[in-house]
Write a protein that holds these residues in place. Structure first.
Motif, PDB file in Angstrom:
ATOM      1  N   PHE A  51     -11.476   5.218  29.059  1.00 31.45           N
ATOM      2  CA  PHE A  51     -12.065   5.394  30.386  1.00 31.45           C
ATOM      3  C   PHE A  51     -13.121   6.501  30.353  1.00 31.45           C
ATOM      4  CE2 PHE A  51     -10.309   4.508  34.921  1.00 31.45           C
ATOM      5  CZ  PHE A  51     -11.576   4.121  35.328  1.00 31.45           C
ATOM      6  N   PHE A  52     -12.794   7.625  29.712  1.00 31.02           N
ATOM      7  CA  PHE A  52     -13.731   8.741  29.620  1.00 31.02           C
ATOM      8  C   PHE A  52     -15.016   8.320  28.906  1.00 31.02           C
ATOM      9  CE2 PHE A  52     -10.268  12.060  30.199  1.00 31.02           C
ATOM     10  CZ  PHE A  52     -10.829  12.604  31.341  1.00 31.02           C
ATOM     11  N   PHE A  53     -14.895   7.552  27.828  1.00 30.40           N
ATOM     12  CA  PHE A  53     -16.071   7.154  27.066  1.00 30.40           C
ATOM     13  C   PHE A  53     -16.979   6.241  27.890  1.00 30.40           C
ATOM     14  CE2 PHE A  53     -14.145   7.761  22.529  1.00 30.40           C
ATOM     15  CZ  PHE A  53     -14.138   9.131  22.751  1.00 30.40           C
ATOM     16  N   VAL A  54     -16.377   5.277  28.579  1.00 33.04           N
ATOM     17  CA  VAL A  54     -17.174   4.391  29.436  1.00 33.04           C
ATOM     18  C   VAL A  54     -17.844   5.197  30.547  1.00 33.04           C
ATOM     19  CG1 VAL A  54     -17.080   2.461  31.069  1.00 33.04           C
ATOM     20  CG2 VAL A  54     -15.775   2.349  28.933  1.00 33.04           C
ATOM     21  N   PHE A 148     -22.709  10.924  20.897  1.00 38.06           N
ATOM     22  CA  PHE A 148     -23.364  10.066  21.884  1.00 38.06           C
ATOM     23  C   PHE A 148     -24.533  10.806  22.548  1.00 38.06           C
ATOM     24  CE2 PHE A 148     -23.493   8.843  26.474  1.00 38.06           C
ATOM     25  CZ  PHE A 148     -24.201   7.659  26.305  1.00 38.06           C
ATOM     26  N   TYR A 149     -24.333  12.075  22.883  1.00 37.25           N
ATOM     27  CA  TYR A 149     -25.417  12.865  23.466  1.00 37.25           C
ATOM     28  C   TYR A 149     -26.618  12.924  22.519  1.00 37.25           C
ATOM     29  CZ  TYR A 149     -21.922  14.641  26.804  1.00 37.25           C
ATOM     30  OH  TYR A 149     -20.963  14.761  27.777  1.00 37.25           O
ATOM     31  N   LEU A 150     -26.342  13.088  21.232  1.00 35.88           N
ATOM     32  CA  LEU A 150     -27.425  13.168  20.250  1.00 35.88           C
ATOM     33  C   LEU A 150     -28.182  11.838  20.145  1.00 35.88           C
ATOM     34  CD1 LEU A 150     -25.693  15.229  17.410  1.00 35.88           C
ATOM     35  CD2 LEU A 150     -27.475  16.012  18.985  1.00 35.88           C
ATOM     36  N   MET A 151     -27.435  10.734  20.181  1.00 37.33           N
ATOM     37  CA  MET A 151     -28.089   9.428  20.120  1.00 37.33           C
ATOM     38  C   MET A 151     -28.901   9.177  21.384  1.00 37.33           C
ATOM     39  SD  MET A 151     -27.318   8.557  17.135  1.00 37.33           S
ATOM     40  CE  MET A 151     -28.006   6.908  17.046  1.00 37.33           C
ATOM     41  N   PHE A 152     -28.384   9.590  22.534  1.00 42.94           N
ATOM     42  CA  PHE A 152     -29.133   9.438  23.778  1.00 42.94           C
ATOM     43  C   PHE A 152     -30.354  10.346  23.755  1.00 42.94           C
ATOM     44  CE2 PHE A 152     -30.179   9.370  28.232  1.00 42.94           C
ATOM     45  CZ  PHE A 152     -29.718   8.145  28.683  1.00 42.94           C
ATOM     46  N   LEU A 198     -15.405   2.747  18.787  1.00 41.38           N
ATOM     47  CA  LEU A 198     -15.319   3.506  20.033  1.00 41.38           C
ATOM     48  C   LEU A 198     -16.700   3.830  20.597  1.00 41.38           C
ATOM     49  CD1 LEU A 198     -12.416   5.973  19.143  1.00 41.38           C
ATOM     50  CD2 LEU A 198     -12.313   4.025  20.702  1.00 41.38           C
ATOM     51  N   ASN A 199     -17.707   3.891  19.731  1.00 43.81           N
ATOM     52  CA  ASN A 199     -19.071   4.120  20.213  1.00 43.81           C
ATOM     53  C   ASN A 199     -19.535   3.011  21.152  1.00 43.81           C
ATOM     54  OD1 ASN A 199     -19.913   6.610  18.758  1.00 43.81           O
ATOM     55  ND2 ASN A 199     -19.531   5.359  16.935  1.00 43.81           N
ATOM     56  N   LEU A 200     -18.955   1.827  21.016  1.00 46.12           N
ATOM     57  CA  LEU A 200     -19.338   0.708  21.883  1.00 46.12           C
ATOM     58  C   LEU A 200     -18.954   0.970  23.331  1.00 46.12           C
ATOM     59  CD1 LEU A 200     -18.321  -2.314  19.608  1.00 46.12           C
ATOM     60  CD2 LEU A 200     -20.633  -1.439  20.038  1.00 46.12           C
ATOM     61  N   GLU A 201     -17.940   1.798  23.559  1.00 44.46           N
ATOM     62  CA  GLU A 201     -17.519   2.065  24.938  1.00 44.46           C
ATOM     63  C   GLU A 201     -18.562   2.885  25.682  1.00 44.46           C
ATOM     64  OE1 GLU A 201     -12.707   1.691  24.605  1.00 44.46           O
ATOM     65  OE2 GLU A 201     -13.566   3.678  24.285  1.00 44.46           O
ATOM     66  N   PHE A 202     -19.247   3.793  25.001  1.00 43.66           N
ATOM     67  CA  PHE A 202     -20.368   4.501  25.622  1.00 43.66           C
ATOM     68  C   PHE A 202     -21.465   3.506  25.999  1.00 43.66           C
ATOM     69  CE2 PHE A 202     -18.417   7.747  22.862  1.00 43.66           C
ATOM     70  CZ  PHE A 202     -18.234   8.779  23.773  1.00 43.66           C
ATOM     71  N   VAL A 203     -21.697   2.551  25.107  1.00 46.17           N
ATOM     72  CA  VAL A 203     -22.727   1.539  25.356  1.00 46.17           C
ATOM     73  C   VAL A 203     -22.344   0.680  26.556  1.00 46.17           C
ATOM     74  CG1 VAL A 203     -23.986  -0.398  24.373  1.00 46.17           C
ATOM     75  CG2 VAL A 203     -23.380   1.535  22.928  1.00 46.17           C
ATOM     76  N   LEU A 204     -21.061   0.333  26.656  1.00 42.56           N
ATOM     77  CA  LEU A 204     -20.594  -0.426  27.825  1.00 42.56           C
ATOM     78  C   LEU A 204     -20.877   0.342  29.112  1.00 42.56           C
ATOM     79  CD1 LEU A 204     -17.138  -1.834  26.607  1.00 42.56           C
ATOM     80  CD2 LEU A 204     -19.204  -3.146  27.109  1.00 42.56           C
TER      81      LEU A 204
END
Length: 353
Positions: A51-54, A148-152, A198-204
């Motif tokens: 939930f946090f990642f999404v 994720f912050y770095l990729m964004f 798990l990186n996919l959840e940020f993408v979702l």
């Protein structure tokens, strides 16, 4: 014009934190007492991490989508994101290390090399067993947040014609690893981390924000109903494994629907949220970081009593709920007296960065 504050998203953050607290209550019961908490019903609460990642993916795109491709916004973005994570994390981590070393004679700290300390403080990916035994067990999730912050940040730092191919290539690797085409060495922590499913959840979460901002979703209620149904199904599957798929496909998709539904409702009209739920959402990071330490130490202290207060299973479960509530309250106090002042301190600096 700044994006509208979405109180329901904050409520979701508080809910995710509470789920993790309940899941870790069972984990600590097993480690310290060799027994289960509430028949292990709450163990699916680890999905609070999903939930946090999404939510993180959603919030990043919702707030910063207009910054994509604008290099002049990079410094402000990085300062805001890193000061949101690191200062409180360093305070809690340092306090935990000192408490373990001085008060609880955690001798294994003496055997940990300086390199592991550096990794822990920088949130560089490392062995989760080391994190759980010596540092903060939940910090592995913060490593994913920072990555994720770095990729964004790449999307902000570079023009789309340069950043998009990099992001697409990375996500292709993540996806191919997810479906089993890309095989990586199991003992390579860094590669497993970079291409983790798990990186996919940020993408979702990013897709949820994109869909919300680009499409007129007239009614969020169906999304919430379907999301609740899938989340419930995923919680059942957590025990029985009848679906046989990753949590990214179960909890991740369910959380995405809940976020789309809740956010679309609130964009259409103001939702009155109880102050307590909103406060829990605001304090969710402090709760998330600190709860494990408090539950762990309370159970250890009470275990040393001359009589076994955990012998009665019903009473032990009641105590577990009490420990969870105490841990949540302690997290709220940390938010009020440490996290909130830190955020206030860094906020004006973010504006001038």
């Amino acid at each position: 014009m700044s994006a509208k504050r979405l109180n329901l998203i904050q409520v979701y953050r508080g809910l995710a934190a509470v789920l993790v607290v309940l899941a870790h209550t069972d984990l600590i019961y097993n480690q310290n007492l060799n027994q289960n908490f509430l028949f292990k019903i709450t163990t699916f609460g680890g999905s609070g991490v999903d939930f946090f990642f999404v939510l993180s993916g959603f919030i990043m795109f919702y707030i910063h989508q207009k910054d994509i491709g604008h290099q002049n916004q990079l410094g402000t973005f990085l300062f805001k994101r890193f000061t949101r994570i690191y200062p409180l994390y360093w305070v809690v981590l340092t306090s935990k290390i000192f408490a373990s070393f001085i008060l609880f004679d955690k001798s294994n700290i003496k055997d940990i090399g300086i390199g592991e300390f550096i990794k822990a403080f920088l949130l560089f990916p490392q062995d989760r067993q080391i994190l759980s035994s010596t540092f903060l067990g939940v910090s592995w999730t913060l490593s994913f947040e920072i990555f994720f912050y770095l990729m964004f940040a790449l999307l902000i730092a570079l023009k789309p014609q340069f950043s998009f191919p990099i992001i697409i290539a990375w996500l292709s690797g993540v996806f191919f690893h997810f479906i089993g085409i890309l095989q990586l060495p199991q003992n390579n922590i860094l590669l497993q981390f970079v291409f983790s499913e798990l990186n996919l959840e940020f993408v979702l979460g990013c897709f949820a924000a994109y869909a919300l901002l680009s499409q007129k979703i007239s009614n969020g209620i169906p999304f919430i109903y379907v999301g609740i149904f899938l989340y419930t199904l995923s919680a059942i599957d957590y025990f029985y494994k009848f679906l046989g798929v990753s949590s990214v496909m179960t909890f991740g998709i369910a959380c995405t629907l809940l976020v789309v539904g809740g956010a679309s409702l609130e964009l259409r009209k103001t939702i009155n949220v109880p102050n307590l739920l909103l406060f829990l959402g605001n304090a969710s990071y402090s709760i998330y970081l600190a709860h494990g330490f408090f539950i762990n130490q309370i159970t250890k202290v009470l275990k040393k009593l001359p009589f076994n207060i955990f012998q009665n299973l019903v009473f032990a479960d009641v105590l577990g709920f009490l420990f969870a509530i105490i841990a949540i309250i302690c997290g709220c106090l940390i938010y009020l007296y440490i996290e909130k002042p830190l955020l206030t301190f860094f906020k004006p600096k973010a504006v001038t960065t």
